[in-house]
Design a protein around this motif. Structure first.
Motif, mmCIF file in Angstrom:
data_model
loop_
_atom_site.group_PDB
_atom_site.id
_atom_site.type_symbol
_atom_site.label_atom_id
_atom_site.label_comp_id
_atom_site.label_asym_id
_atom_site.label_seq_id
_atom_site.Cartn_x
_atom_site.Cartn_y
_atom_site.Cartn_z
ATOM 1 N N LEU A 21 46.881 45.256 42.837
ATOM 2 C CA LEU A 21 47.136 46.210 41.385
ATOM 3 C C LEU A 21 45.483 46.823 41.205
ATOM 4 O O LEU A 21 44.569 46.372 41.334
ATOM 5 C CB LEU A 21 47.210 45.115 40.283
ATOM 6 C CG LEU A 21 48.688 44.679 40.114
ATOM 7 C CD1 LEU A 21 48.936 43.905 38.735
ATOM 8 C CD2 LEU A 21 50.037 45.638 40.095
ATOM 9 N N ILE A 22 45.733 47.910 40.238
ATOM 10 C CA ILE A 22 44.289 48.321 40.380
ATOM 11 C C ILE A 22 43.795 47.569 38.869
ATOM 12 O O ILE A 22 44.264 47.197 38.280
ATOM 13 C CB ILE A 22 44.456 49.478 39.802
ATOM 14 C CG1 ILE A 22 44.989 51.006 41.621
ATOM 15 C CG2 ILE A 22 43.206 49.917 39.395
ATOM 16 C CD1 ILE A 22 45.278 52.244 41.155
ATOM 17 N N PRO A 23 42.482 47.280 39.100
ATOM 18 C CA PRO A 23 41.955 46.145 38.581
ATOM 19 C C PRO A 23 40.993 46.704 36.926
ATOM 20 O O PRO A 23 41.592 45.992 35.813
ATOM 21 C CB PRO A 23 40.641 45.683 38.998
ATOM 22 C CG PRO A 23 40.156 46.892 39.790
ATOM 23 C CD PRO A 23 41.664 47.658 40.302
ATOM 24 N N PHE A 24 41.246 48.010 37.078
ATOM 25 C CA PHE A 24 40.751 48.271 35.989
ATOM 26 C C PHE A 24 42.182 49.366 34.414
ATOM 27 O O PHE A 24 41.722 49.514 33.830
ATOM 28 C CB PHE A 24 39.684 49.643 36.186
ATOM 29 C CG PHE A 24 40.016 50.561 36.676
ATOM 30 C CD1 PHE A 24 40.196 51.631 36.249
ATOM 31 C CD2 PHE A 24 39.503 50.652 37.857
ATOM 32 C CE1 PHE A 24 41.346 53.026 37.277
ATOM 33 C CE2 PHE A 24 39.673 51.565 38.891
ATOM 34 C CZ PHE A 24 40.401 52.758 38.709
ATOM 35 N N LEU A 25 42.795 49.010 35.541
ATOM 36 C CA LEU A 25 44.233 49.531 34.543
ATOM 37 C C LEU A 25 45.423 48.858 34.139
ATOM 38 O O LEU A 25 45.160 47.727 34.777
ATOM 39 C CB LEU A 25 45.197 50.487 35.427
ATOM 40 C CG LEU A 25 44.380 51.307 36.294
ATOM 41 C CD1 LEU A 25 45.575 52.751 37.191
ATOM 42 C CD2 LEU A 25 44.196 52.735 34.912
#
Ligand SMILES: Nc1ncnc2c1ncn2[C@@H]1O[C@H](COP(=O)(O)OP(=O)(O)OP(=O)(O)O)[C@@H](O)[C@H]1O
Ligand SMILES: [Mg+2]
Lengths: 239, 404
Positions: A102-106
């Motif tokens: 997963l994209i950590p900032f979303l």
């Protein structure tokens, strides 16, 4: 397997790495097909060529030779990608890895609907479909959490949602349960299987976990780059 | 979905801290620009406010601002007779450093104005009035810190401040003070009684030793006030300022005067050139160089920051590639973040500058055109530095996601 058009059809996919002393033939003439809703396990010892096959199917690395069709569309011909690889990935492929999916900032929901929005699906529809699939995977209550606020099992469930939301023809999973404990791993595999079948995706899952093999329809075995699509021996042993 | 905003928000304190740091750097760039402009403005403020069209100075000198110039005081009359000359005024200036009775040092450039032709009415007087008496009044620049009505002893006389001007510094950065021509000369030539007595005695002695000494009348005269001696004449002035009749071409008058063998004539623009090319050139180049250097430093820093920000999310970028994101989505995210960073830093610099530059000791001149120029530079730097990040992003390998 009643569907006449296979979700994936591969013919004579071969891939080597290196030259001279370092030459390795990582995949030899792999030929197979998988139908929509079918879950196939890919087993093999370390270095046998599992990841190599996955990256070829995912259009990440091109094969030397071979032909590939995904969702009825020819995507590789004579070892070269035909058409826009990005577009094919956006529409027809889903990925789940061991971890860091997963994209950590979303947030969880944003990670999931990102796939749709990258393909210009309107925001409202993307949100609705993301909530729906998160619900079906039992993580709707974590929709607004960032990945680091989720447990390993929750992260993998969000990753599965992300991989299936756009209803791809083929879901590629590389040891998706390796970082989870046995119980949780099995639960996640069950969810993966159910969600894939619901959405008509073919699944090719690399796994070392023989205890979850009862959840798959077929087993592919690979050794030294040679793919055996019967997997008869193992199947007999586990079922 | 806007990825750049979400990425920035994710570690907002770090982003903000970076932006503040960059903003302070840009503030210094802006300050350098302002000081550079201030130097030019200060150096030219005095000649500009005097409003002359032509400057007559001592032959072959670059005076009166860049170097010493002495011309005879009757030059004013000669020049006035030239056709096309509307107004001729004498100009004297010299810098003095004295002490007020309370011990405060007082350093300024004393400028003499032609009485009664020029009362200083054309100067930017912010308080008080122009000169009204032929003697013992002065106008001083506000940066000198004197108040209206204050009395300053200079030499054997006391002068009263009747007006305050604003922003009139001489080329050396010292404030200006304006007197009538004769007062300015008096201050310049003030010597002690003993020096005058010795000077007169020496003069009489010289006369007696020569053939002139046979004339008793001449011997008697030689011991008197120098101004009264026909052979010595009045004190010289620094330059003569001319204004030209409207409709008369400047070149014609200048060419005509240039024919006089004892003087050199400069136009106002040429005086500007002499000041900027000579008096303040080194300072100007120094500041200009410093400013250029700071822009380069900002660019390098910003490049490094954007590169680091890209490296920090290289896994996400590889993941985005794997999900089939268009390259424009990924590159757009990097560019947007660079522009956002540059934009916040720029706004901070402008805001800080608005408050901070007033308390700078030297004049800082920032106009909108300079703010716009800085904005242009910031945008260019942002784009250039995002190119460094983009190069890294293009090289991101989706295989890295699988390997993780
Ligand atoms: N980039 C590469 N360059 C050179 N050789 C490679 C590269 N990637 C894989 N190989 C080689 O190809 C063979 C197959 O590797 P692959 O990664 O497909 O194995 P794997 O089955 O995924 O192994 P594991 O279970 O350890 O992940 C191995 O011998 C490996 O050393
Ligand atoms: Mg592998």
């Amino acid at each position: 397997m009643s569907d006449p058009i296979p979700a994936v059809q591969a013919r004579s996919l071969s891939k080597h790495y290196g030259e001279g002393n370092t030459y390795v033939l990582a995949l030899k003439e792999a030929t197979f097909q998988i139908h929509p809703g079918e879950v196939v396990a890919l087993l093999g010892p370390s270095g046998s060529g599992k990841s190599t096959l996955l990256t070829i199917l995912g259009l990440i690395n091109p094969p030397d030779t071979g032909w590939l069709q995904v969702g009825g569309v020819e995507v590789i011909r004579d070892g070269a990608v035909v058409g826009d690889a990005n577009l094919i990935r956006r529409r027809n492929l889903g990925f789940v890895f061991q971890r860091s999916n997963l994209i950590p900032f979303l947030t969880a929901e944003e990670n999931v609907r990102l796939v749709l929005e990258l393909d210009d699906v309107p925001r409202r529809e993307a949100v609705r479909r993301a909530r729906e699939i998160l619900e079906s995977l039992g993580v709707a209550d974590r929709a607004r959490h960032l990945p680091m606020q989720l447990s390993g099992g929750q992260q993998q469930r969000v990753a599965i949602a992300r991989a299936l939301i756009h209803e791809p023809s083929l879901l590629l999973a590389d040891e998706p349960t390796a970082s989870l404990d046995k119980e949780l791993g099995r639960r996640v595999m069950e969810l993966l299987r159910t969600a894939a079948i619901e959405r008509g995706a073919a699944v090719l899952v690399v796994t070392h976990d023989h205890r979850a093999l009862d959840l798959v329809d077929r087993i592919f075995e690979i050794e030294d780059g040679v793919l055996d699509t019967e997997g008869a021996k193992l199947r007999g042993a586990t079922r | 979905m806007n990825l750049s905003l979400r990425d920035v928000r994710h570690d907002f304190s770090r982003f903000l801290l970076t932006a503040v740091g960059l903003g302070l750097l840009l503030t210094v760039v802006l300050a350098m620009t302002g000081i550079y402009n201030g130097i030019i403005k200060d150096a030219t403020a005095l000649p500009d406010s005097l409003g002359a069209d032509l400057w007559i100075v001592q032959r072959d000198t670059r005076g009166p601002f860049a170097e010493l110039s002495r011309v005879s005081s009757d030059l004013e009359e000669r020049a006035r007779a030239v056709p096309g000359v509307a107004r001729a005024r004498s100009y004297v200036s010299h810098t003095i450093q004295r002490q007020l009775p309370n011990g405060r040092p007082l350093r300024f450039t004393a400028v003499g104005l032609s009485w009664p032709d020029d009362l200083g009415g054309g100067l930017p007087i912010v308080r008080g009035r122009p000169l009204a008496q032929p003697h013992y009044e002065c106008l001083v620049d506000s940066s000198l810190g004197l108040s209206l009505g204050q009395r300053i002893p200079l030499g054997r006389d006391v002068y009263t401040v009747v007006g305050i001007t604003d922003g009139l510094l001489a080329s050396g950065g010292d404030p200006s003070a304006f007197f009538t021509l004769s007062d300015a000369q008096r201050i310049q030539n003030d010597v002690s009684n003993e020096a005058i007595r010795l000077d007169r005695e020496a003069r009489s002695a010289r006369v007696r030793q020569s053939a002139l000494g046979r004339d008793p009348e001449l011997v008697r005269f030689s011991g008197k006030n120098a101004q009264l001696i026909p052979a010595l004449g009045p004190l010289p002035v620094s330059a003569v300022m001319l204004n030209i009749d409207p409709g008369v071409p400047l070149d014609t008058v200048q060419a005509r005067l240039q024919g006089w063998q004892d003087i050199t004539v400069y136009s106002q623009a040429e005086e500007h050139g002499l000041i900027l090319g000579g008096v303040v050139e080194k300072t100007r180049l120094q500041i200009g160089l410093f400013r250029g250097l700071l822009v380069v430093i900002s660019a390098i820093l910003m490049g490094l920051i954007i590169y680091t920000m890209t490296v920090d999310k290289i896994h996400s970028i590889a993941l985005l590639k794997l999900l089939g994101a268009r390259m424009t989505v990924i590159l757009g995210m990097i560019l947007e973040e660079a522009l956002l960073l540059g934009g916040i830093a720029y706004v901070l610099a402008v805001i800080i500058g608005n408050f901070a530059f007033d308390i700078f000791p030297r004049r800082v001149v920032i106009e909108n055109e300079h703010r716009l120029a800085l904005l242009g530079i910031v945008i260019a730097i942002s784009i250039a530095s995002s190119a460094i990040g983009m190069k890294k992003a293009l090289a991101a390998d989706p295989n890295e996601v699988l390997a993780a």
